[in-house]
Design a protein around this motif. Sequence first.
Motif, short mmCIF file in Angstrom:
data_model
loop_
_atom_site.label_atom_id
_atom_site.label_comp_id
_atom_site.label_asym_id
_atom_site.label_seq_id
_atom_site.Cartn_x
_atom_site.Cartn_y
_atom_site.Cartn_z
N MET A 101 0.84 -1.19 0.00
CA MET A 101 0.00 0.00 0.00
C MET A 101 0.88 1.25 0.00
SD MET A 101 -3.35 -0.92 2.33
CE MET A 101 -2.60 -1.86 3.65
N GLN A 116 -9.68 6.61 3.25
CA GLN A 116 -10.29 5.46 2.58
C GLN A 116 -10.23 5.58 1.06
OE1 GLN A 116 -14.16 4.30 3.97
NE2 GLN A 116 -13.60 4.47 6.14
N TYR A 119 -6.77 4.45 -0.40
CA TYR A 119 -6.56 3.00 -0.40
C TYR A 119 -7.51 2.29 -1.35
CZ TYR A 119 -3.56 3.82 3.63
OH TYR A 119 -2.56 4.26 4.44
N ASN A 120 -8.77 2.73 -1.38
CA ASN A 120 -9.72 2.12 -2.31
C ASN A 120 -9.31 2.34 -3.76
OD1 ASN A 120 -11.41 1.10 -0.34
ND2 ASN A 120 -12.81 2.83 -0.36
N VAL A 147 -9.70 -2.41 4.94
CA VAL A 147 -9.67 -2.06 3.51
C VAL A 147 -10.55 -3.00 2.72
CG1 VAL A 147 -8.19 -1.82 1.48
CG2 VAL A 147 -7.35 -1.06 3.71
N THR A 229 -2.60 8.09 8.11
CA THR A 229 -3.60 7.02 8.13
C THR A 229 -4.31 6.98 9.47
OG1 THR A 229 -2.27 5.69 6.60
CG2 THR A 229 -3.98 4.54 7.83
N TYR A 233 -8.09 7.72 8.31
CA TYR A 233 -8.81 6.57 7.75
C TYR A 233 -10.23 6.45 8.31
CZ TYR A 233 -9.63 2.19 5.41
OH TYR A 233 -10.15 1.23 4.58
N TYR A 235 -12.14 4.51 10.40
CA TYR A 235 -12.87 3.26 10.25
C TYR A 235 -13.90 3.11 11.36
CZ TYR A 235 -13.72 -1.75 9.59
OH TYR A 235 -14.30 -2.97 9.34
#
Length: 306
Positions: A101, A116, A119-120, A147, A229, A233, A235
Amino acid sequence: MKILKLSFITLLFLLAAAAIVLTVVYKGKDKEKKDLTDKERKATTGQYIKLSQGITHYQLTGPDTGKVVILIHGFSVPYFIWDGTYEYLVKKGFKVLRYDMYGRGYSDRPDVVYNQDLYNNQLLELIKQLHLKTPVSIAGVSFGGGVVVNFTCKHPDLVSKAIMIDPIYLNMKPAAPTFYLHYYEATHGDERANGQLSDFKYPKRHPDWVNQYLVQMQYEGFRNALISTMFNYNYIAKESLSCLNSVHKPVLLIWGKEDHTVPFTYSDSVRSVLKVDFFPVDDAAHLPFIEQPDKVNAKIADFLKI
């Protein structure tokens, strides 16, 4: 007034001295001494491809007729984390892709927000530019599990099956400010590298793990990628898992029973939201596919064949 002036000058002197000391420590301890260049990459294995946010290091092996499986590593250990599983699945006839990554391994460290979308999009571009036959199966460990969840939710038409191994559950956003984390990470690089051994129940069985990890830390941008991150990110486990549940994909959840990085008890939380094929692994911590490869790799292959 003279006393106040003297106190002020003394304070300035002490602050300047402290700044010099902190700078010297920072410069001396910081492992990021190199730029990641084509010359540096020539001595490596694997392949490279230019994507919209930079060069990505990857390895793709297996017959064109094989089912495509993509392996996504965790928060900071690059694709070598999948060595055993990668080789096993290739031998079983799958076409397997693993990659570093952004910010990790030998992939570029773009100066962007590590969220996100980043990474996507990296995964989406790999699938398209490598002309992989879709839908693909994707497997992710730890942060990579997040991910997998988010990519499958966003692109359900591209994914046939999902595998999560000891996936993240809690949000990673730190309480400390970014400037502090940048200084701490720069001056405690050995701590981060040595800390990777806590992912194993039997760390002494992996004597080269830290040295493998340290290689990526010499290239500028690694630290920034990790910190960005953590902060960006975002999440949200229950929300993301509910979304994955709504797209009705077969999901395999694997968890080491003695995981202290993402405790085994979180497997109950995941299963309360998401329908899965659950495979708990005895005598293993955060990386059960490494500590119990025969059991776990065979389970992965069986799940993917169906």
